[in-house]
Structures are given as structure tokens and as C-alpha cells.
Scaffold this active site. Sequence first.
Site, PDB file in Angstrom:
ATOM      1  N   ASP A   1      63.220  58.959  -0.414  1.00 42.50           N
ATOM      2  CA  ASP A   1      64.442  58.411   0.195  1.00 42.50           C
ATOM      3  C   ASP A   1      64.804  57.070  -0.431  1.00 42.50           C
ATOM      4  O   ASP A   1      65.891  56.557  -0.194  1.00 42.50           O
ATOM      5  CB  ASP A   1      64.231  58.238   1.711  1.00 42.50           C
ATOM      6  CG  ASP A   1      65.503  57.821   2.424  1.00 42.50           C
ATOM      7  OD1 ASP A   1      66.556  58.458   2.170  1.00 42.50           O
ATOM      8  OD2 ASP A   1      65.472  56.875   3.226  1.00 42.50           O
TER       9      ASP A   1
ATOM     10  N   HIS B   1      68.526  56.840   0.567  1.00 37.12           N
ATOM     11  CA  HIS B   1      68.106  55.757   1.476  1.00 37.12           C
ATOM     12  C   HIS B   1      68.791  55.891   2.840  1.00 37.12           C
ATOM     13  O   HIS B   1      69.540  55.003   3.266  1.00 37.12           O
ATOM     14  CB  HIS B   1      68.400  54.379   0.856  1.00 37.12           C
ATOM     15  CG  HIS B   1      67.542  53.295   1.452  1.00 37.12           C
ATOM     16  ND1 HIS B   1      67.180  52.156   0.777  1.00 37.12           N
ATOM     17  CD2 HIS B   1      66.972  53.181   2.688  1.00 37.12           C
ATOM     18  CE1 HIS B   1      66.436  51.380   1.562  1.00 37.12           C
ATOM     19  NE2 HIS B   1      66.295  51.995   2.722  1.00 37.12           N
TER      20      HIS B   1
ATOM     21  N   GLY C   1      51.872  50.843  10.492  1.00 31.66           N
ATOM     22  CA  GLY C   1      52.526  49.953  11.452  1.00 31.66           C
ATOM     23  C   GLY C   1      53.358  50.754  12.432  1.00 31.66           C
ATOM     24  O   GLY C   1      53.008  51.882  12.783  1.00 31.66           O
TER      25      GLY C   1
ATOM     26  N   GLU D   1      68.114  51.187  -6.722  1.00 35.59           N
ATOM     27  CA  GLU D   1      69.184  51.861  -5.958  1.00 35.59           C
ATOM     28  C   GLU D   1      70.535  51.207  -6.240  1.00 35.59           C
ATOM     29  O   GLU D   1      70.588  49.981  -6.377  1.00 35.59           O
ATOM     30  CB  GLU D   1      68.863  51.766  -4.457  1.00 35.59           C
ATOM     31  CG  GLU D   1      67.612  52.545  -4.109  1.00 35.59           C
ATOM     32  CD  GLU D   1      67.177  52.354  -2.659  1.00 35.59           C
ATOM     33  OE1 GLU D   1      67.943  51.761  -1.877  1.00 35.59           O
ATOM     34  OE2 GLU D   1      66.079  52.793  -2.334  1.00 35.59           O
TER      35      GLU D   1
ATOM     36  N   ARG E   1      59.943  51.597   0.460  1.00 36.21           N
ATOM     37  CA  ARG E   1      60.767  50.893  -0.519  1.00 36.21           C
ATOM     38  C   ARG E   1      60.458  51.476  -1.882  1.00 36.21           C
ATOM     39  O   ARG E   1      59.293  51.800  -2.176  1.00 36.21           O
ATOM     40  CB  ARG E   1      60.427  49.397  -0.540  1.00 36.21           C
ATOM     41  CG  ARG E   1      60.985  48.602   0.616  1.00 36.21           C
ATOM     42  CD  ARG E   1      62.494  48.379   0.475  1.00 36.21           C
ATOM     43  NE  ARG E   1      63.047  47.510   1.481  1.00 36.21           N
ATOM     44  CZ  ARG E   1      63.680  47.895   2.587  1.00 36.21           C
ATOM     45  NH1 ARG E   1      63.823  49.192   2.837  1.00 36.21           N
ATOM     46  NH2 ARG E   1      64.171  47.016   3.423  1.00 36.21           N
TER      47      ARG E   1
END
Length: 312
Positions: A247, A270, A144, A252, A223
Site C-alpha cells: 500500500d 496508500h 503497536g 509516492e 511506510r
Amino acid sequence: MPLPPLLAPLLREAFTVHDRLHLLDPAAFELIAPRVRGIAASGESKVGAELMDRLPALEIISVMGVGYDGIDVAAAKARGVVVTHTPDVLNDDVADLALGLMLAASRRLVAADRHVREGLWPAQGPMPLARKLSGARLGILGMGRIGQAIARRALAFDMTVAYHTRTPKPEVPYPHVASAVELARQCDVLCVITPGGAATKHLVNAEVMNALGPQGLLVNVARGSVVDEAALIEALEQGRLGAAALDVFEQEPQVPERLRALPQVTLSPHIGSATTATRQAMAGLAVDNLKAKASGQAVVTAVPEYKRVIQN
Ligand code: A2R
């Protein structure tokens, strides 16, 4: 999570803000709930049907982030509540970080910094040789807005690019590969940049990791839910997968000790969109969506589920 520092002043300037009152003071929240017209959420926020049911005047959930997998969009739609997000403005940052993680993992930049900083250079001599990134075969899972920005950067490193998505993208010049496993088999570096949520949960499983192989590098800037973290730890520990640069994580901000212990893993907390310029742009767009809705205008960036299919 507290309101992001760049969002808070913009929100307070335009609206009456109740910061996480439903969690901090449920009794006070009950009193104001009937008058709440908008929710300002982050990409990590969870907004379910239960919360929406307590807000009968709710008109909009504005997410500051491109991913909105924590929002129950079907429940929002059913209640006539629009959901907005902040696409595009963070493409550069997330793509920059993806390339940064590829370089850091291939050239072992974190260990290299330690080698100098901790005096290992004079004590032990040069570091072991690393892996070359330029010219490597890059597989992008998700093609995307951000996937395309990653691909463009990879071309500058003379990498070849292939991708897997559910439907081929005629607008991009790279070969489409029919499955995640096949893509992993064909590449040296597999970069994950799909949305999160149920449809992509554990898309990168043990089979994909085995296909990427002992020399392969897995990069995840999407994600945590897209990668099976338990399978990843096993694949790395057993040497079935070469390295990972991550990341995002499944729980989390908790990152399993076994993952943190592995030297072939490069980690960041993140930070895909975490630059001042980009967070400013995201906050501005998130507030613009709220303002548009509050004044009866069309929102700027509704999530795709709200876009009408226009048939000629
Ligand atoms: O599958 P398609 O044809 O809908 O292509 C989309 C792809 N994608 C998937 N690919 C493989 N398996 C799936 N189950 C799957 N679901 C979606 O991911 C599309 O090419 C890409 C998503 O692109 P955009 O919607 O433009 O998202 P953007 O802005 O690139 O951000 C991607 C994600 C966010 O949702 C955040 O979670 C993360 O990056 O920061």
C-alpha cells in the site's frame, strides 16, 4: 498536497487558513509568516527546521495521520513547538486493509476479477489454483496499535502470530522474535507495520526477503521507506521472494515500472486510512489538537516524544 476535503471546512470554520502559501506565493507568505501559529500537515508532509525558522510565532504542527516521519520533531521541540498526530482512530482501517491485501494476494483476487471481466473464463477455463491464507503463519513487524489490530483479525483466520519489535510487548500474547530476519524465516506472511523514518529505513532488506523465501508473502501497510524497494524488485524477479502486497512506496506517488509489471504483486495507492468515517475522525482529531493549543489547553494527542516519563 491540497488540504484533504474533510479537513478543509473544519479548519476554515475555526481558523484563518493559508493553504500552502509558502509554496504557491512565497512573497505573500513572507508577509503573513510572522503571525502563523499552527501548521496543519498530512502524514506525507515534510516540515523541516528551515520552515519553522520562518515562523517565529509557531506553536503547533498538527499531523492528520499517525505517522509523522516527515516532521523534524527534534527541531520542533527545540523551538517549543508541539507536534500532534491522530493515532488509534485509523487502527481498524489499516488493519482491515492489511487483511484485505493478504487475501487479495493469496487468492489472486485482482487477477480473478480480470478473469471474469475480460472474458477469460469461457475462453481459458478456470484460473490456476491459489494459496490458502487461513492457518498460515503471520509475522508482524511492529506490534503497536495497528499491529495488534492486525493480529486480532488474523486470529479469526486461524493464523498463528509472532512479531518482532525492538522491545518485547508483555501486553500481547504472541511470541516475540529477536530479529526481522528470524521472524521472516519463521513465517509465511510478513506484515510490516512499524513507523517510517531513519530508524526503520530498509529494515526489510534482501536478507529478510530471502528468509521469507520463494513461498513467502510480504505485505507493507506502514511506510515505503521500511522496505528496500530495489531489493524487493530483484527478489521478486528472481523468485527468491514469492509475492508482495503493497500500500506504500518509497517515492509516492511514483511506483517503479518493474514493480508494476510483476503479476505476483498486489498494489494499492496508500489507502490504509482512506474511508470516509476514518478520515472524518482523523480530521476532527487534527483540528481538536489545533483548537486546544490555540485556546491554551493541553493538546489531545501529542506524539510520544512529548510525553513526560512519570517516575514514582
Ligand atoms: O520497537 P518498539 O519496541 O518501539 O515497537 C514499535 C515498533 N517499532 C519497531 N520495530 C522494529 N524495529 C524498529 N526499528 C522499530 N521501531 C518501532 O513499531 C511498535 O510496536 C510499533 C509502532 O507502534 P505504534 O507506535 O503504536 O504505531 P501504530 O499506531 O501502530 O502505527 C504504526 C505506523 C505509523 O507510524 C505509520 O507510519 C503507519 O503505521 O501507518
